[in-house]
Design a protein around this motif. Structure first.
Motif, PDB file in Angstrom:
ATOM      1  N   TYR A 153      37.249  44.783  55.595  1.00  0.00           N
ATOM      2  CA  TYR A 153      36.751  44.669  54.075  1.00  0.00           C
ATOM      3  C   TYR A 153      36.425  43.540  53.525  1.00  0.00           C
ATOM      4  O   TYR A 153      35.585  43.454  52.789  1.00  0.00           O
ATOM      5  N   SER A 156      32.781  42.645  53.775  1.00  0.00           N
ATOM      6  CA  SER A 156      32.107  43.638  53.082  1.00  0.00           C
ATOM      7  C   SER A 156      32.309  43.486  51.399  1.00  0.00           C
ATOM      8  O   SER A 156      31.461  43.877  50.616  1.00  0.00           O
ATOM      9  N   THR A 476      26.273  42.358  51.176  1.00  0.00           N
ATOM     10  CA  THR A 476      27.609  43.362  50.710  1.00  0.00           C
ATOM     11  C   THR A 476      27.451  44.627  50.899  1.00  0.00           C
ATOM     12  O   THR A 476      28.148  45.266  51.544  1.00  0.00           O
ATOM     13  N   MET A 480      29.077  47.156  53.485  1.00  0.00           N
ATOM     14  CA  MET A 480      29.605  48.414  52.903  1.00  0.00           C
ATOM     15  C   MET A 480      29.250  49.595  53.548  1.00  0.00           C
ATOM     16  O   MET A 480      29.983  50.747  53.811  1.00  0.00           O
ATOM     17  N   TRP A 484      32.797  51.678  55.024  1.00  0.00           N
ATOM     18  CA  TRP A 484      33.596  52.459  54.065  1.00  0.00           C
ATOM     19  C   TRP A 484      33.436  54.097  55.099  1.00  0.00           C
ATOM     20  O   TRP A 484      34.562  54.671  54.988  1.00  0.00           O
TER      21      TRP A 484
END
Length: 579
Positions: A153, A156, A476, A480, A484
């Motif tokens: 994470y 991201s 970013t 993501m 996710w």
């Protein structure tokens, strides 16, 4: 500094500078002949006042005025001339440096994540998890691996601190080196620390999942911070004509790091491989120590021998709050919002394939070293794919190869799902192994084409004045889009899976106490009772079907038409007026 800044300063000429000695005003058009040899970047220059726009347009020649117009979308002739222009020695040196810096970043990321977070970092040029998850797979459930996957994470979410990286620096060291140097020193030190403690963590990973996650999250965090600075440096390290090769350098550097951390390490870490080929057995501790020293060596070279070109920055450029305001202003652009939606859902169709197919192969008996050999063969195709994709992405339609590559990528994800269902019992035949290699090569090539295409588009529209932040903002949401879904995929596999422990004999009372064989606790208990886990329904196929149905629907209904509209916009539409 870039031509864009020079154009902006030129636009501020006073009217007295345009008069002759007699005091009569000169027609601005007569100056165009003296400016014919000056290259004006197609990026719309920054303006401090609205009145400067008209004056600068008068200072441009006919061709430059047309290119700077809001509706300009490029021409085939100008892009053909760009393509034919030779790459300078300075650009070649810059490309080598970028490859090395991305390599330093790719080694720890390859261990922790494997999938190319790099600006698809989950832009995965190959479709495998990192080496550490593979070492842990025999001891952890998919849900626990999903927890470890949270370590990706920071890569991201690096947008949250990218304005600090872009705005706080030492002018004596350099705007980008001010961050690259300390981050690489920290990454090297952290790898050295992990090497001294890794055996304890791997001996009983079930009780150290949280600690493992925290340690590798820290490693990814500092690598992500280095990436922000390197992305920003790429915009000034390379000339405007060669900016499309920045994503190629990233592909080469990161994939080389992944290659070392996945293929080389997994192969040499296997005792069977070491005995078979007569090579020394490589431990994770020894591997981390080696790359820690390499990280120190590259950083020392940067300190002593590489001088960064100074950039002229304004107060607004150096203001952290100002950069956050710029991010917000960028996010308010309607087409940026559309691009964000595209990025968040673009990878759903093949999310299950990239998150779990390779783990399923190992679960069905495919050896880790054989998987590493498949990636070894695939590696040169990744490099070639990155170079070709960079050429395809030059021009006014950089997203075209990105759009085309969706279909083979989805098709190969479907093939992988069928392949897992029909996976033969080991040992596998040479014919099946060759088929796996072909599938790996095609999958990585399609993934590389997509990554380079979208990265070239990001480089094309990013504003060099806030280059690191603008690139990071766009990257970013790309990251993501691959990060996710991973937790939901791994968690969903366990949720939809039905597995029972089959015990020897007919002890019904004992059998009724051990029904589930999905979690690591259930598997351990079943093993202690000399039982065998029998899967009645594998959640992998259900999750794969959900991902592909949703992904294809969204691709046709939104992603493709939106991407075509976005690449048709002129570069000026992606700029914001700086205050």
């Amino acid at each position: 500094m870039s031509a864009r800044r020079k154009g902006a300063s030129g636009a501020k000429l006073s009217k007295t500078a345009l008069s002759d000695s007699s005091g009569d005003m000169l027609d601005p058009r007569v100056m165009t002949t003296s400016l014919d040899e000056i290259h004006i970047s197609p990026r719309t220059p920054r303006m401090d006042q609205d009145g400067d726009d008209e004056l600068e347009m008068n200072l441009l020649g006919d061709e430059e005025r047309r290119r700077a117009a809001p509706g300009f979308n490029g021409s085939a002739r100008s892009h053909e001339s760009e393509t034919k222009r030779a790459i300078s020695v300075r650009d070649k040196q810059g490309m080598v440096l970028l490859c090395v810096l991305y390599l330093i970043q790719g080694v720890p990321l390859g261990l922790a994540l494997g999938t190319f977070l790099g600006n698809d970092l989950v832009h995965s040029s190959n479709c495998y998890l990192g080496s550490v998850p593979f070492l842990l797979k025999e001891h952890l459930s998919y849900s626990q691996l999903g927890t470890f996957a949270l370590s990706s994470y920071p890569y991201s979410l690096k947008l949250l601190w990218s304005p600090i990286v872009d705005s706080v620096f030492s002018t004596s060291i350099g705007r980008r080196k001010s961050w690259i140097i300390p981050m690489q020193l920290i990454v090297g030190t952290l790898m050295m620390y992990i090497s001294l403690n890794v055996q304890k963590l791997l001996d009983d990973p079930g009780n150290y999942v949280t600690e493992l996650t925290v340690v590798f999250t820290s490693l990814v965090f500092f690598s992500a911070t280095q990436d922000i600075a390197v992305d920003g440096w790429a915009l000034t390290l390379l000339s405007p004509d060669c900016l499309s090769y920045a994503s190629t350098c990233q592909t080469i550097g990161l994939n080389t790091g992944f290659f070392a951390s996945f293929t080389v390490f997994l192969a040499f870490n296997s005792e069977e491989f070491a005995k078979k080929w007569g090579v020394p057995h490589l431990t994770l501790s020894g591997y981390l120590k080696f790359w820690s020293l390499m990280c120190y060596a590259v950083t020392l070279w940067l300190i002593l021998f590489k001088r960064e070109d100074k950039e002229v920055v304004t107060e607004a450029d150096m203001s952290i709050s100002g950069v956050y305001k710029q991010i917000w202003a960028i996010c308010k652009l309607k087409h940026v919002q559309s691009l964000i939606v595209v990025h968040l859902f673009a990878k759903v169709a093949f999310a299950a394939h990239e998150a779990s197919t390779s783990l399923k192969m190992v679960e069905k008996g495919f050896k880790r070293e054989d998987l590493a050999i498949a990636v070894l063969i695939d590696f040169p195709f990744q490099i070639a794919g990155g170079w070709l994709a960079a050429k395809w992405s030059r021009g006014d339609r950089p997203l075209r190869p990105w759009i085309y590559a969706f279909w083979p990528r989805i098709g190969l994800a479907l093939v992988a799902t069928v392949l897992i269902n029909w996976f033969p019992a080991p040992p596998i035949s040479m014919g099946f192994f060759m088929f796996l290699i072909l599938h790996t090569v095609l999958s990585s090539f399609a993934s590389t084409v997509q990554f380079v295409g979208i990265s070239a588009f990001h480089t094309r529209v990013s504003d060099p004045l806030i280059g690191g932040t603008y690139m990071t903002l766009l990257n970013t949401f790309t990251n993501m889009g691959g990060t996710w879904p991973k937790w939901f995929v791994l968690k969903g596999i366990d949720t939809f899976t039905i597995a029972e422990c089959k015990l020897p004999g007919s002890n019904l009372e004992l059998k009724s106490k051990v029904l589930e064989c999905v979690t690591e606790t259930g598997k351990t208990t079943c093993k202690q009772l000399s039982g065998e886990c029998v899967i009645q329904r594998d959640g992998y196929y259900i999750v794969s079907a959900i991902c592909m149905v949703f992904g294809i629907t969204f691709l046709l209904a939104y992603i493709i038409p939106t991407a075509r509209k976005l690449q048709a916009l002129p570069t000026s539409k992606w700029r914001i007026k700086m205050q």
